[in-house]
Design an enzyme around this catalytic site. Structure first.
Site, PDB file in Angstrom:
ATOM      1  N   ASN A 215       0.853  -1.189   0.000  1.00 31.00           N
ATOM      2  CA  ASN A 215       0.000   0.000   0.000  1.00 31.00           C
ATOM      3  C   ASN A 215       0.888   1.237   0.000  1.00 31.00           C
ATOM      4  OD1 ASN A 215       0.526   0.816   2.893  1.00 31.00           O
ATOM      5  ND2 ASN A 215      -0.362  -1.229   3.231  1.00 31.00           N
ATOM      6  N   LYS A 298      12.163 -16.095  -8.044  1.00 28.97           N
ATOM      7  CA  LYS A 298      11.352 -15.194  -8.850  1.00 28.97           C
ATOM      8  C   LYS A 298      10.610 -15.983  -9.925  1.00 28.97           C
ATOM      9  CE  LYS A 298      11.440 -11.330 -12.066  1.00 28.97           C
ATOM     10  NZ  LYS A 298      12.249 -10.393 -12.858  1.00 28.97           N
ATOM     11  N   ILE A 316      -4.106  -7.698  13.661  1.00 26.45           N
ATOM     12  CA  ILE A 316      -3.204  -7.370  14.767  1.00 26.45           C
ATOM     13  C   ILE A 316      -3.898  -6.504  15.814  1.00 26.45           C
ATOM     14  CG2 ILE A 316      -1.028  -6.287  15.399  1.00 26.45           C
ATOM     15  CD1 ILE A 316      -0.028  -6.832  12.569  1.00 26.45           C
ATOM     16  N   PHE A 333      -6.218   3.519  13.979  1.00 29.89           N
ATOM     17  CA  PHE A 333      -6.442   4.451  12.873  1.00 29.89           C
ATOM     18  C   PHE A 333      -7.390   3.803  11.879  1.00 29.89           C
ATOM     19  CE2 PHE A 333      -3.266   7.206  14.405  1.00 29.89           C
ATOM     20  CZ  PHE A 333      -3.204   8.344  13.602  1.00 29.89           C
ATOM     21  N   LYS A 347     -15.338  -0.225  13.643  1.00 30.42           N
ATOM     22  CA  LYS A 347     -14.019  -0.808  13.925  1.00 30.42           C
ATOM     23  C   LYS A 347     -13.617  -0.576  15.389  1.00 30.42           C
ATOM     24  CE  LYS A 347     -10.879  -0.376  10.745  1.00 30.42           C
ATOM     25  NZ  LYS A 347      -9.802   0.176   9.862  1.00 30.42           N
TER      26      LYS A 347
END
Length: 406
Positions: A215, A298, A316, A333, A347
């Site tokens: 991200n 790879k 977590i 957050f 949440k």
């Protein structure tokens, strides 16, 4: 828009080659709409001129020549001491350090220190051998027992004497960050004795050694939280994924940094530190899924699957919420788009948090990668506080200010 009530910073520049770096500090805080005035000691004038700092600060530079002029109104050191919301002494030399430690005052700068009551930020700079002298360290430690005094640096590196070691003045950006924190808190150390655990940055879940699910988190908010907590006296552990900038510039012995890559690594690190933490702030952008199969080599492009099989990663934050003790505070957050309050509140409840910081990531100047942010803090008791757009450091302090309400 011009700030109608700007903060006021008085900078004292002592004699040392690092004095040239303070010009950047003066310029930076002026651009941040902070009023800044400068005192140059006699030895400081050997390195930079009054004209230089007067031009950057838009105020006359004050020297000992001004101090010894006949008094026409009130004594200069009294006026300057009462004017300042914060004093900064950079570079702080061994000579001025010794004077401050023993309350001596023989020039404009040291007299102004004794005539003031505001917090004072010290940025020492000197040769390594000088810094390590028993007398200098004694003076330094003695001075820091006074709650008025705060420190930034010194760091280690190549010094002007061609020696590599401790004694290098903190970099301008470090000093500016410390100034911003002290202007917000007015020198308050409300987190002394507290251990703060912070997660930051994004995690990466690898498909093979070169490809991963990730991200755009840069870790800037987590670093700002660490900076804010350190400035308030906390001992900070920062568990971080990939960051946009290094954390060595934080340069604080009260900081422990634990680098991780995957969500599993972050979970392990956080669990090992959580039981001894008083406040945990989960700011990291942790992956929700990972490739279900990992290739140790790879994969050739032709061997990449047309559809990627995914497996969930542990939650977590929810895991920490389930083992949290009554004295511990856990803040999460929620990076959201559109309606930020409803999913954040869900949440908050589901993960047994004490508070959650809901911030939009679909607005310009907010969220991932930005230097600024805005948010709404929601507590488990239903209290809400909106944080208007501001720097991420300022937002970090607003979050810490919210803690007594939990």
């Amino acid at each position: 828009m011009i700030n109608p009530n700007p903060k006021r910073v008085l900078i004292g520049i002592c004699g040392g080659i690092a004095a040239y770096k303070v010009c950047e500090v003066v310029s930076s805080i002026f651009k941040a709409e902070v009023q800044v005035k400068v005192i140059l000691t006699a030895s400081g004038r050997e390195f930079i001129t009054p004209l230089t700092v007067a031009t950057l600060s838009r105020h006359p530079a004050y020297t000992d020549a001004d101090f010894w002029q006949p008094i026409h109104t009130r004594p200069l050191h009294i006026e300057l001491g009462e004017w300042a919301d914060l004093m900064v002494i950079a570079p702080l030399t061994a000579n001025t350090l010794g004077k401050l430690a023993y309350g001596l005052a023989d020039n404009l700068l040291t007299n102004t220190v004794l005539a003031s009551h505001c917090p004072i930020l010290l940025a020492p700079a000197m040769n390594t051998d000088m810094w390590e002298q028993v007398a200098v360290q004694r003076n330094w430690q003695q001075l820091l027992t006074d709650r008025r005094y705060h420190s930034v640096g010194p760091g280690a590196g190549l010094l002007a004497c061609d020696r590599t070691g401790t004694g290098r003045m903190a970099e301008p950006n470090q000093i500016v960050t410390a100034i911003a924190s002290l202007l917000h808190t007015n020198g308050k150390r409300d987190l002394i004795g507290k251990k703060v655990l912070i997660s930051a940055g994004g995690t990466r879940e690898y498909l093979d050694p070169v490809r991963f699910i990730g991200n755009p988190s840069t870790g800037k908010m987590g670093i700002a939280l660490a900076q804010a907590a350190l400035s308030r006296g906390a001992s900070v552990t920062l568990v971080h994924g990939v960051l946009s900038a290094g954390i060595s510039e934080l340069g604080n012995p009260q900081l422990q940094a634990i680098p991780v890559v995957s969500a599993a690594e972050m979970q392990q690190a956080l669990l090992s530190e959580f039981t001894t933490s008083d406040i945990t702030i989960m700011c990291a952008a942790v992956a929700d899924v990972k490739p279900s199969v990992y290739s140790a080599e790879k994969l050739p492009k032709k061997s990449l699957p047309e559809s990627l099989s995914l497996a969930p990663v542990p939650d977590i934050v929810a895991g920490l919420g389930s083992i949290k003790k009554p004295h511990q505070k856990l803040i999460g957050f929620a990076a959201q788009t559109g309606d930020i309050i409803t999913p954040a509140t869900e949440k908050l409840i589901r993960k047994k948090l004490d508070a959650i910081v809901a911030n939009p990531v679909d607005e310009i100047g907010s969220g991932f990668g930005s230097d600024r942010n805005r948010a709404i803090i929601i507590s488990s008791s239903g209290k809400q506080q909106e944080i208007a757009p501001c720097s991420k450091l300022e937002m970090a302090h607003h979050i810490l200010d919210f803690l007594p309400l939990l």
